[in-house]
Enzyme design. Structure first.
Site, short mmCIF file in Angstrom:
data_model
loop_
_atom_site.label_atom_id
_atom_site.label_comp_id
_atom_site.label_asym_id
_atom_site.label_seq_id
_atom_site.Cartn_x
_atom_site.Cartn_y
_atom_site.Cartn_z
N GLY A 95 47.93 43.28 47.84
CA GLY A 95 49.00 42.55 47.18
C GLY A 95 48.63 42.05 45.80
N MET A 96 47.34 41.83 45.54
CA MET A 96 46.91 41.33 44.25
C MET A 96 46.63 42.45 43.25
SD MET A 96 46.95 38.11 44.87
CE MET A 96 45.93 37.27 43.67
N VAL A 99 41.84 48.69 43.52
CA VAL A 99 40.42 48.79 43.19
C VAL A 99 40.05 50.26 43.04
CG1 VAL A 99 38.07 48.18 43.87
CG2 VAL A 99 39.98 46.71 44.54
N LYS A 116 38.61 46.32 39.41
CA LYS A 116 39.73 45.74 40.15
C LYS A 116 40.84 45.40 39.16
CE LYS A 116 40.87 42.50 43.78
NZ LYS A 116 40.32 41.74 44.91
N ASP A 208 38.77 32.18 48.85
CA ASP A 208 39.37 33.27 49.63
C ASP A 208 38.29 33.98 50.44
OD1 ASP A 208 41.47 34.78 50.58
OD2 ASP A 208 41.38 36.25 48.97
#
Length: 892
Positions: A95-96, A99, A116, A208
């Site tokens: 979702g972010m 990579v 990334k 995280d």
């Protein structure tokens, strides 16, 4: 709705949601009768909750719902160049962002990296420079169990991170596949804690932590991924407050993974080191039981989030028996007691009730492995005895007979043990109090305030804790080290507030705690670094107070401890860097005091040490150190310029430019790199101008003006850059005038107006600092063809008097001395030798330079002015004249 209003509404909304229809309506009516506005807000919230429930909005990922911008065309394609890296293939998508694996395209080193790409919508527009600089700061994390963040930047509007490539399995999968037992999993987890603790000590949180961010290589080496990315996201959001936060911040709060989020993250409260501890507790629970602590009895996303805040997990050992994998289930008995307690403490809902940081959690796990009493439970006599028997079971069995024989002494022994235990508990409580205070000072609060320049808010905390930190003769070496670090932070805070007298007490107390050599070899680096920090800040205070001998002594102490650090650990490049900074400070002090030979030697040593440190770095980590190297080269070149060694100065500035220019090209939108290159062009232009080559000087000065104009456009709030742009424009005007192409009178007037605006904004201190610039403008004004002779003389005399007054206050200030010398030269040049007033002018100039005799045969400008005054007709030659003339000739 602001946060305070939501905190008032939230419990009432929870109460209403738990009621059925009629009861809810009755309770809502009662609340509305007491406060109609409150009742209306609650009605709107209940209506919104009903609409959201019908649309199943929680079933879709939040990032997808936000419609965050996808990468632009041409980004994320095989073979695409991202900075110096060439993309190979995608290895992950989330979702972010995505990579990719990549290789270095310029041949600087072999090997693969991970690139990334972060969704561009997570970031505010136009802040690529800040994002890249933050990436460089995070890249300083250096730990064997942290996958390095090598670089960060933005290309074509696409933010990206370059990370060390790690080929491994997630932590939980590795443990299952290799069928690791309880102790082996705990030992592996200690490597995770060591990495997190390393980052916490550098004021960086992860935010995280989850199995997919913790990989284990085939060789069994733990590597943590994505350290600091949450910091990048959070700082970006903070930077845009007041101008509109990022989409993610506005609509979904701070980024986190719900399964591993702490209650304060779900509630959008402040995060601390204890937030990472909670995620570590979830990880440890998962590793040792095979189950998640809060998801066993929940179904919907809303229930999951609610359980994080309210649900108390069942005991670790009980979860392992019910749901664990075969290995942990078979060893569930080992989880009872201490491990149950340790994990439960890490998972406390209130951050203050958890372990303060990763190191505290690691300490208790180490005690469990060594069968020692843990800190997370009361040290009852029976519990301590049980731990002792387990550690020394055979010795206890052999001594049982002796214990029976000494039974008559048991009563006295127990009483003494109770007293000793009470004293130990009190001491332990005091140590914990100190530790909590230090973690608070150096961790969570300092981390939030330092990036936004609000360290002064720590001052009240520091004032209340100062005597406690400084006075404890029983403190261990480790505790003295930690206390000294906290005291140094207090001193730094007070320096930033310009409360210089108040800063002396904590800084001197810190130095007293750190007197002498490190107590053990393992503490060498930390001890010497803390000694150097305290000495540096004390020297900085003394420098600001204009107590130059005391400042010199503190900076010399900084050099000594850094040199001893490097002598003890010659391979430690951090020691080399600290020593280079110490020499740079000593060089700056010597330069300002007119001791240019001493300054030359100090800057030369600083440059050599920085080159040594740079050789130990790969290309991806060289940008920041390269800037530091160029800075020292710039200072060395300035020293050479002031001494009249123009050719050497041009070579040194050129060398610095050669270091800076390639790095600046990698960061075209970074104002700081533009500024660095601009200042080197300006120094080269000033050297050529002083040397008598105004035509050549114009090219460098115009290049500096262009770069500074671009930099100030990127950061319109940077007053320093605006001042340097004005000074550079003054130099460029002087070069044009001396080359026969003067600017207009209107341009000169505009430059003066900007200079006066800067002086007025800064008050008396700024007026004193700007005197050399005012002198340059006065010389330029006097030499301009449009200026009347009487107006020129008036401006020169007014400025000359200001400089004389400034030198009375600061006779050691070489910048003021040089400015007065150049102004006197202009005055002499304007006065015809045949004029009746020429002798008076000569006498006045000679009076000026006689007060600057300390700079004679050291500073080229002062020396040349002295010689010109000595050459006035009818003056008896000074015995030193021939030596001065020879010295000046040797400068050419």
């Amino acid at each position: 709705m602001d946060k305070a209003r939501w905190l008032a509404l939230s419990p009432l909304l929870d109460e209403l949601l738990d009621l059925d229809g009629p009861a809810r309506a009755e309770r809502l009516a009662a609340l509305a009768a007491q406060d109609p506005a409150l009742g209306e807000e609650l009605r709107r919230c209940l209506a919104a909750e009903g609409e959201a429930g019908q649309s199943d909005f929680l079933e879709a990922p939040a990032v997808a719902a936000l419609n965050i911008a996808a990468p632009g065309p041409g980004i994320e394609q095989e073979g695409q160049l991202i900075g110096p890296y060439r993309l190979e293939r995608p290895i992950g998508q989330g979702g972010m962002g995505s990579v990719w694996t990549a290789t270095r395209a310029d041949g600087r080193f072999e090997g693969r990296v991970a690139v990334k790409f972060l969704k561009a919508g997570l970031f505010a527009a136009g802040d690529a420079g800040r994002f890249a600089r933050e990436g460089q700061i995070l890249a300083r994390l250096s730990h064997p169990h942290i996958a390095r963040l090598l670089d960060a930047g933005v290309q074509e509007g696409q933010p990206y991170l370059v990370l060390e490539f790690v080929d491994g399995q997630p932590l939980d999968a590795y443990c299952r596949q290799h069928r690791l037992g309880i102790e082996a999993r705990v030992r592996l987890f200690l490597d995770v804690l060591a990495a997190v603790g390393h980052a916490h000590a550098r004021l960086i949180l992860h935010r995280d932590l989850k199995p997919s961010n913790i990989l284990v290589t085939p060789q069994g080496e733990v590597k943590l991924l994505d350290f600091g990315i949450a910091k990048l996201l959070q700082d970006e959001a903070q930077a845009t407050e007041g101008a509109g936060a990022t989409e993610l911040t506005r609509h979904a709060g701070n980024a986190y993974t719900p399964q591993f989020a702490a209650p304060e993250q779900v509630q959008q409260a402040d995060v601390t080191t204890a937030t990472d501890v909670y995620a570590l507790g979830v990880l440890l629970y998962l590793l040792l039981s095979g189950a998640h602590p809060t998801q066993a009895d929940t179904q919907t996303q809303l229930d999951r989030l609610k359980s994080i805040v309210e649900h108390v997990p069942r005991a670790l050992s009980e979860a392992a028996v019910r749901q664990g994998d075969p290995i942990t289930a078979s060893q569930a008995r080992a989880l009872r007691g201490d491990l149950d307690t340790i994990v439960a403490k890490a998972l406390k809902k209130a951050p203050s009730e958890r372990y303060a940081n990763a190191q505290a959690l690691a300490d208790d796990l180490q005690r469990w492995l060594a069968h020692e009493p843990i800190a997370a439970r009361p040290d009852s006599r029976l519990y301590v005895l049980g731990r002792f028997v387990r550690r020394h079971r055979w010795a206890v069995a052999a001594g049982s007979a002796a214990v029976v024989a000494l039974l008559g002494l048991t009563g006295v022994s127990v009483l003494q043990a109770q007293r000793a235990q009470q004293a130990e508990v009190q001491a332990e409580a005091r140590r914990h109090q100190a530790e909590d205070l230090l973690v608070y000072m150096l961790g969570e609060f300092a981390e939030k305030l330092r990036p936004i320049g609000r360290l002064e808010l720590l001052d009240s905390v520091g004032s209340k804790s100062l005597s406690f930190l400084a006075d404890d003769p029983r403190a261990s070496a480790t505790e003295r080290l930690q206390r000294a670090k906290a005291l140094t932070v207090i001193g730094e805070v007070r320096v930033t507030r310009r409360d210089l007298d108040a800063a002396l007490e904590p800084l001197r107390a810190a130095r007293a705690l750190l007197q002498g050599d490190p107590p053990e070899a393992a503490q060498t680096a930390a001890w010497r670094k803390a000694q150097g920090a305290a000495a540096f800040w004390l020297g900085h205070v003394m420098l600001l107070k204009r107590d130059l001998p005391a400042a010199q002594q503190s900076f010399e102490d900084y050099r000594v401890v850094s040199a001893r650090w490097l002598e003890a650990l010659p391979q430690d490049m951090e020691a080399a860097v600290e020593l280079s900074y110490a020499y740079a400070n000593l060089g700056s002090m010597a330069m300002d005091a007119g001791r240019l030979t001493d300054a030359d030697g100090a800057f030369t040593r600083s440059i050599a040490l920085k080159r040594q440190a740079l050789q130990a770095l790969d290309g991806a980590r060289r940008d920041g150190p390269t800037a530091e190297l160029a800075n020292s080269l710039s200072y060395l070149g300035t020293t050479q310029l002031w001494r009249g060694e123009f050719s050497a100065a041009l070579r040194t500035f050129g060398e610095a430019l050669a270091e800076i220019a390639p790095v600046r090209e990698k960061h075209p939108g970074d104002g700081l790199w533009l500024f660095r290159e601009a200042m080197l062009h300006r120094w080269m232009g000033e050297t050529l101008l002083t040397q008598g080559h105004p035509e050549n000087a114009q090219a460098d000065l115009q290049a500096a003006v262009a770069l500074l104009t671009k930099a100030t456009a990127l950061d319109a709030t940077n007053k320093t850059w605006q001042i340097d742009l004005l000074v550079t424009e003054l130099m460029a005007q002087e070069a044009r005038l001396r080359a026969g192409h003067p600017g207009t009178a209107a341009e000169l007037a505009a430059l003066r107006a900007r200079l006066e605006q800067i002086e007025q904004a800064g008050g008396q201190p700024q007026q004193l600092r700007r005197l050399p610039d005012r002198a340059r403008w006065a010389r330029l004004h006097a030499a301009h063809p449009s200026t009347r002779p009487d107006a020129a003389d008036a401006v020169l005399q007014e400025t000359r008097q200001r400089l004389r007054d400034g030198l009375k206050a600061r006779p050691e200030d070489e910048r003021l001395a040089r400015a007065l010398a150049w102004l006197d030269q202009a005055w002499l040049a304007r006065t015809p030798a045949t004029a009746a007033a020429y002798r008076d002018v000569c006498d006045a100039v000679l009076t000026d330079v006689s007060g600057m005799r300390a700079f004679l045969r050291t500073d080229q400008a002062v020396t040349a002015t002295w010689l010109a005054a000595q050459s006035c007709p009818g003056r008896e030659p000074d015995p030193e004249t021939a030596q001065v003339r020879d010295w000046l000739a040797s400068r050419r």
